[in-house]
Design a protein around this motif. Sequence first.
Motif, short mmCIF file in Angstrom:
data_model
loop_
_atom_site.label_atom_id
_atom_site.label_comp_id
_atom_site.label_asym_id
_atom_site.label_seq_id
_atom_site.Cartn_x
_atom_site.Cartn_y
_atom_site.Cartn_z
N LYS A 193 35.32 -5.25 -25.99
CA LYS A 193 35.56 -6.25 -26.81
C LYS A 193 34.86 -6.20 -28.24
N VAL A 194 33.60 -5.53 -28.18
CA VAL A 194 33.24 -5.11 -29.46
C VAL A 194 34.21 -4.24 -30.40
N PRO A 254 26.41 -14.96 -36.96
CA PRO A 254 26.66 -14.49 -38.27
C PRO A 254 26.91 -12.87 -38.63
N PRO A 255 27.15 -12.53 -39.62
CA PRO A 255 27.21 -11.25 -39.94
C PRO A 255 26.11 -10.26 -39.80
N VAL A 256 26.52 -9.03 -39.18
CA VAL A 256 25.16 -8.21 -38.90
C VAL A 256 25.36 -6.94 -39.84
N GLU A 257 24.17 -6.23 -39.87
CA GLU A 257 23.91 -5.29 -40.99
C GLU A 257 24.01 -4.00 -40.49
N SER A 258 23.86 -3.82 -39.01
CA SER A 258 23.76 -2.42 -38.46
C SER A 258 24.44 -2.23 -37.10
N LEU A 259 24.47 -1.28 -36.83
CA LEU A 259 25.12 -1.07 -35.21
C LEU A 259 24.21 -1.38 -34.21
N GLY A 295 35.72 -6.02 -33.72
CA GLY A 295 35.48 -5.24 -34.91
C GLY A 295 36.66 -4.74 -35.48
N GLY A 296 37.88 -5.24 -35.09
CA GLY A 296 39.35 -4.83 -35.45
C GLY A 296 39.60 -3.23 -35.50
N MET A 297 39.01 -2.54 -34.32
CA MET A 297 39.16 -1.06 -34.01
C MET A 297 40.03 -1.14 -33.24
N ILE A 298 40.60 -1.86 -32.49
CA ILE A 298 41.66 -1.66 -31.36
C ILE A 298 43.06 -1.89 -32.19
N VAL A 350 29.31 -5.38 -41.13
CA VAL A 350 29.99 -5.55 -40.06
C VAL A 350 30.16 -6.86 -39.70
N GLU A 351 31.31 -7.30 -39.09
CA GLU A 351 31.43 -8.65 -38.73
C GLU A 351 31.95 -8.68 -37.25
N VAL A 352 31.30 -9.59 -36.57
CA VAL A 352 31.49 -9.66 -35.24
C VAL A 352 31.93 -11.23 -34.90
N SER A 353 32.82 -11.37 -34.15
CA SER A 353 33.51 -12.83 -33.89
C SER A 353 32.54 -13.95 -33.54
N HIS A 354 31.25 -13.66 -33.00
CA HIS A 354 30.47 -14.71 -32.45
C HIS A 354 29.27 -14.49 -33.18
#
Length: 85
Positions: free
Chosen positions: A32-33, A7-12, A37-40, A1-5
């Motif tokens: 915002k999440v 480093p990449p994270v590995e879990s919800l 995360g490209g879900m919208i 999972v990548e978030v805009s602010h």
Amino acid sequence: VEVSHGPPVESLEEVFERYAPSGEMDGKTFAKVAKDGGMIQDKFVTLGEMDLIFSQIKARGKHKIGFDQFKQGLEKVSQRNGFQY
């Protein structure tokens, strides 16, 4: 999972903690999440629908959600985008 602010994270759990360090998340942050995360996607899920989903998952009379409700909300967003668990 990548978030805009950050480093990449590995879990919800890590995503939730990054956006809601207090352990509670409001509707604006939930949207915002999903956006980060490209879900919208205007074709399937809009910001208005994110507000509707948030109102469905939060407890009556509350303005914030916890991690379990966060997961429920992401599942609803995914389903509206055509994904199934």
